[in-house]
Design an enzyme around this catalytic site. Structure first.
Site, PDB file in Angstrom:
ATOM      1  N   ASP A  93      -2.384  11.711  -3.336  1.00 38.37           N
ATOM      2  CA  ASP A  93      -3.109  12.372  -2.245  1.00 38.37           C
ATOM      3  C   ASP A  93      -4.482  11.724  -2.024  1.00 38.37           C
ATOM      4  OD1 ASP A  93      -1.861  14.400  -0.838  1.00 38.37           O
ATOM      5  OD2 ASP A  93      -2.258  15.926  -2.364  1.00 38.37           O
TER       6      ASP A  93
ATOM      7  N   GLN B  82       0.352  20.985  -4.053  1.00 35.33           N
ATOM      8  CA  GLN B  82       0.169  21.372  -2.654  1.00 35.33           C
ATOM      9  C   GLN B  82      -0.984  22.373  -2.548  1.00 35.33           C
ATOM     10  OE1 GLN B  82       1.918  19.920  -0.180  1.00 35.33           O
ATOM     11  NE2 GLN B  82       0.802  21.056   1.367  1.00 35.33           N
TER      12      GLN B  82
ATOM     13  N   LYS C 284       8.230  16.591   2.367  1.00 36.60           N
ATOM     14  CA  LYS C 284       7.933  15.513   1.418  1.00 36.60           C
ATOM     15  C   LYS C 284       9.178  15.154   0.617  1.00 36.60           C
ATOM     16  CE  LYS C 284       3.074  16.774   1.408  1.00 36.60           C
ATOM     17  NZ  LYS C 284       1.901  17.401   0.781  1.00 36.60           N
TER      18      LYS C 284
HETATM   19  N1  GUN Z   1      -2.331  20.949   2.146  1.00 34.45           N
HETATM   20  C1  GUN Z   1      -2.508  20.527   3.417  1.00 34.45           C
HETATM   21  N2  GUN Z   1      -2.532  19.193   3.458  1.00 34.45           N
HETATM   22  C2  GUN Z   1      -2.362  18.757   2.198  1.00 34.45           C
HETATM   23  C3  GUN Z   1      -2.279  17.463   1.618  1.00 34.45           C
HETATM   24  O1  GUN Z   1      -2.404  16.420   2.267  1.00 34.45           O
HETATM   25  N3  GUN Z   1      -2.078  17.446   0.274  1.00 34.45           N
HETATM   26  C4  GUN Z   1      -1.979  18.566  -0.469  1.00 34.45           C
HETATM   27  N4  GUN Z   1      -1.810  18.431  -1.789  1.00 34.45           N
HETATM   28  N5  GUN Z   1      -2.044  19.765   0.034  1.00 34.45           N
HETATM   29  C5  GUN Z   1      -2.231  19.853   1.367  1.00 34.45           C
END
Ligand code: GUN
Length: 289
Positions: free
Chosen positions: A124, A101, A57
């Site tokens: 998200d 996350q 990211k």
């Molecule tokens: N863990 C696995 N996929 C995601 C996601 O799309 N966003 C977040 N915040 N955590 C994750």
């Protein structure tokens, strides 16, 4: 379809196209209005998969010209401490979107964390406000993986309206929001899960099949309808270290009209859509102030 082979959906390329568009729009936003989109990512603990996602990211932010900020917190960070940081980011004018996350350590309540995020900065798309907007057919931030799947279908000009869509998996992150997105586009949607009776029978009806169960190889070639569009969301790390999808790719290829590979299918789209949500959050930013 006989022995004809499916078109392989190139998620890596489409993701790059989307990121190129975002980079251009980011330049314009800077030039025209002096806004630099800012994304912050919070990682609690040292889950190895999460570390890889977070690095991805951050790199993607650099590539499109966003500001990125990273918070790496120890695994014993309390929920209150995490909520404090979320409060600060909610008020931070440099940051237009942020996420924690997942998964977070067990002593932290995931729902409490998600609900503390300003819905406008919830890139998200996990906050109940954004989930509710999607539910009522007026989405704001949409969850990134299902939004990425919709983007793939659209860029390959795959018709959705009137199609029989079957999703295997009912997670809050993929299965449930994707069902709403496909429904909004006039598909007939069925969601299967671990208690579904006759899973093979239901899956065989699918003209659009989405495998999001997290179970390597559970969708075998004989479950794929001739000409189906097969979207594989599974990212399963095998003991050998290799990544495998939920679909037996080599067999499904012979039945499907389109299919996504793992890796290089849905995966790269998730970050692209996260960037898109952040850009959208930044471009409404000063209209709201
Ligand atoms: N863990 C696995 N996929 C995601 C996601 O799309 N966003 C977040 N915040 N955590 C994750």
């Amino acid at each position: 379809m006989g022995e004809s082979m499916a078109v392989i959906i190139d998620g890596k390329k489409i993701s790059q196209d989307v990121r190129n568009e975002i980079r251009e729009e980011t330049l314009r936003l800077k030039d025209d209005r002096g806004i630099v989109p800012g994304l912050a990512v919070i990682l609690v603990g040292d889950d190895s998969a999460s570390q890889i996602y977070v690095r991805g990211k951050k790199n993607a932010c650099g590539e499109v010209g966003f500001l990125s900020r990273e918070y790496r917190l120890p695994a014993d960070t309390s929920e209150a401490e995490l909520l404090d940081i979320i409060g600060e980011l909610n008020r931070d004018h440099e940051i237009h979107g942020f996420l924690v996350q997942l998964p977070v350590p067990e002593h932290i309540r995931t729902e409490a964390i998600i609900e503390a995020i300003d819905p406008g900065k919830d890139v998200d798309g996990f906050h109940p406000y954004n989930v509710g907007r999607l539910f009522s057919g007026n989405p704001y931030h949409r969850a990134c993986t299902p939004a990425g799947i919709m983007e793939l279908l659209d860029r390959y000009e795959i018709e959705i309206k009137g199609k029989e869509a079957v999703i295997v998996g009912r997670s809050n992150i993929v299965g449930k929001p994707l069902a709403l997105m496909l429904l909004e586009r006039h598909a007939t949607v069925t969601v299967c899960h671990t208690r579904t009776k006759d899973l093979s029978g239901v899956v065989r009806r699918a003209e659009i099949l989405v495998a999001a169960a997290g179970s390597p190889g559970m969708i075998t070639g004989n479950m794929v309808r001739d000409g189906a569009v097969v979207i594989d969301v599974g990212i399963n790390r095998l003991d050998t270290g290799k990544l495998a999808g939920d679909v037996v790719f080599a067999d499904a290829c012979k039945k499907a009209s389109y299919i996504t590979p793992v890796p290089g299918g849905v995966g790269p789209m998730t970050i692209a859509m996260l960037l898109k949500n952040t850009l959208n959050a930044a471009s409404v930013d000063d209209k709201q102030q």
